[in-house]
Enzyme design. Sequence first.
Site, PDB file in Angstrom:
ATOM      1  N   TYR A 112     -13.791 -37.612  10.111  1.00  0.00           N
ATOM      2  CA  TYR A 112     -13.688 -37.184   8.923  1.00  0.00           C
ATOM      3  C   TYR A 112     -12.945 -38.155   8.024  1.00  0.00           C
ATOM      4  O   TYR A 112     -13.052 -37.984   6.824  1.00  0.00           O
ATOM      5  CB  TYR A 112     -12.977 -35.823   8.773  1.00  0.00           C
ATOM      6  CG  TYR A 112     -13.491 -34.982   7.847  1.00  0.00           C
ATOM      7  CD1 TYR A 112     -14.895 -34.640   7.669  1.00  0.00           C
ATOM      8  CD2 TYR A 112     -12.588 -34.536   6.875  1.00  0.00           C
ATOM      9  CE1 TYR A 112     -15.163 -33.934   6.605  1.00  0.00           C
ATOM     10  CE2 TYR A 112     -13.214 -33.790   5.859  1.00  0.00           C
ATOM     11  CZ  TYR A 112     -14.343 -33.285   5.588  1.00  0.00           C
ATOM     12  OH  TYR A 112     -14.780 -32.622   4.524  1.00  0.00           O
ATOM     13  N   TRP A 114     -10.478 -39.475   7.084  1.00  0.00           N
ATOM     14  CA  TRP A 114      -9.191 -39.538   6.654  1.00  0.00           C
ATOM     15  C   TRP A 114      -8.152 -40.173   7.253  1.00  0.00           C
ATOM     16  O   TRP A 114      -6.820 -40.378   6.911  1.00  0.00           O
ATOM     17  CB  TRP A 114      -8.564 -38.222   6.151  1.00  0.00           C
ATOM     18  CG  TRP A 114      -9.176 -37.598   4.701  1.00  0.00           C
ATOM     19  CD1 TRP A 114     -10.316 -36.637   4.880  1.00  0.00           C
ATOM     20  CD2 TRP A 114      -9.217 -38.004   3.567  1.00  0.00           C
ATOM     21  NE1 TRP A 114     -10.920 -36.385   3.674  1.00  0.00           N
ATOM     22  CE2 TRP A 114     -10.117 -36.861   2.788  1.00  0.00           C
ATOM     23  CE3 TRP A 114      -8.406 -38.506   2.888  1.00  0.00           C
ATOM     24  CZ2 TRP A 114     -10.135 -37.056   1.282  1.00  0.00           C
ATOM     25  CZ3 TRP A 114      -8.246 -38.687   1.642  1.00  0.00           C
ATOM     26  CH2 TRP A 114      -9.358 -37.909   0.823  1.00  0.00           C
TER      27      TRP A 114
END
Length: 775
Positions: A112, A114
């Site tokens: 994802y 991040w």
Amino acid sequence: MPITRKSLVGTHWGNYEITTQDGVVENVQPSQQDSNPSPIGNVLYDISNSDYRIAQPMIRSSYLRGDPNHRMRRGKESFVPVSWDEALDLAASALKKTKDKAGNSGIYAGSYGWGSAGRFHHAQSQLHRFFNMIGGYTGSVNSYSAAAAEVIIPHVLGIDAFTAGKQLNLDDVAADCDYLVAFGGMSGYNNQNMPGGVGDHRDKNLVDKLVERGTEVISISPWASDTPSFLATEWITPRPCTDTAIMLGIAYELEVNGRVDTEFINSHTVGYDEFQSYLLGKTDGIPKDASWAASLAGIDPTDIQSLASRLAAANCPAITVSLSLQRAEHGEQTYWMAVVLSAMLGAFGKPGGGVGFMWMSNGTNIFNQIPFQWGKLPQGRNSVLQPIPVARVADMLLHPGETYTYNGKTRTYPDIHCIYWAGGNPFHHHQDLNRLRRAWRKPETVIVNESVWTATARHADIIFPANTFMERNDIVCGKDYFITPSKKALDHYADSRSDYDIFSGLAERMGVRDAFTEGRDEMEWLETIYQESRANAKKAGIDLPSFTEFWEAGEPINIEPQVKEWKNIFTQFRNQPNHHPLRTPSGKIEIFSSTIDSFGYDDCRGHPRWYDKREWLGGSRAKYFPLHMVSHQPRNKLHSQLDFSRFSRETKTHDHETVILHPADARERGIKDGMITRIFNDRGSCLAGAHLSDDIMPRVISLPTGAWFCPDDKEGPESLEYHGNPNVLTPDIGTSSLAQGPIAKSCLVDIEPFEGEIPDVKAQLKPVISPGTDR
């Protein structure tokens, strides 16, 4: 003698000068170039907490033993420490077995993004590069943050949602806007984080200009704290998920009172006649007037009439919509309807006016127009051509071979035999985590690169201990004007390795190491990526120093003085629609989309409209679960990162996440401030500490996301999550057949005092580590 090191480290929430002594973080100071630094930097003090870091490769006990029923024990049993060679051999064997048995589509490779703000140590890029080199993988499209917007905006405006979000910026609003209606509020704390980092948090400085100018701001939100306290606002509190109805009511008032800018509608839009017939009730017998809209929203009709009158009278009105509004059932409609309203007002494309998407959300309103592409790690091409919508992962795992719709296409869910996850925590992002826990047991193997004992790690079979961005060198640059040399502040923790080193080891076992590494080490890749950035910048008339100068200087570089004034796409279209058409089929704003209408979806037709909801305070389900839960982004961490840190825990109640509720709702249930409560519905329940506040409207509660998932051993609705993770309660259903995005905001619950012994959360967040002989 103590060994002291000072390093500048780039993160998603800013640049920080880190001082360490003998491998311990002693001081964290924000970069002097940051005018309003984020306090999230305080989480970095605890980044090497040995209670939560993963020290060496781990294999789940029953998986290591070869137990044929091992999948049912995911998340419930001990791990065995092993050597890197053994872990890499096991993982490579599982990948080869999956490829032989199910093909590359049987591998779901997820990330994802991040995990690191860097251009090289970006787990998503590393993972995609590796899997593309071994034949591909089933991946995902869109995001949990903005899926509905990402699909609807290209149909309506012919531009991607994030570029559209840049067109209304705070500089212009502060200079020209005289009336701003903020649907979903203006939550400034979301601007602490941006993909690729933040060189300067400018948003507060610019909002200060709104105060100086005296711009009238109306916040339409169930929560007063959705708007900065220093910005004087009028607060309207509708039932959550009724923003589209309010917008329709405003549109009706504009229409019947002759306040529509018909010249703009005729020259810049298509399909207004079809929408107008629906608005006036000619197609369904229901005029969408203020009384109709107010009955759905639970507010006074005069509020809607006043909004319409003031918007029409304003010289430069702006309508903004937060990201949260499209994370709801039929979330596409709110964004679509906001476009229609701005067009009806003739404000679309006015500098400082019109419509703002994802505004004050993850920095979108201050993303800048960089006139070139930053360099990045090449990822290659995925040979598996059917990615799933990211929020439908549990559906995919539970229903292989079944068909689903997405953006005009009918696709089939693949049969996943192996999950490989790196740089993210799906047990934070996903909805209905009890359902995800069941789905996560379907594949034969789950492999995870992870630094700490998140729920995703605890539900894995093979864990590779990844080091953190504090333990690597990298280049940080993204959507603002800064490029930063991020230098490692700590040596790698215990026996952890970078994602690059982990995938290099796997690539060797899969026969593609030379292709994956291209013979480069970390610093050689950084120089390659920087030189690509430098060359791209030069073509745009921007000079960057040599890599050696950049790295040795050790300071962020701000290219803003060299960037020419950017051209607003919407303003160009407004001024010359024939010379600067939108990239829609008509070249205009698609109030009615023939493309969407041709899909034949009952839950997303050819123009924006109101659809009844399954979970909202105006529906029958509210008889059983009478409170609407809003699960917002946390103020003191990025998503769930470093949730164990002292700074993250400061806002918790006895180590449980804190829920905010109105005093009237608390009195009705016998809840007092500071009490541990149980929040529940028919999907599950969780514990949270109560905080009573008049800032939230009655019948709405607010529980931030980010508490690490910490469930008991029960299954399904009877289970209890100890920590306060709201996603045990949120429904795992798509926004519509069009976007299939998440609907975390569409969630009804109830709350009561918790009776019984309060569990020790900290003890539950770590698995048992078995001795190496327990095999």
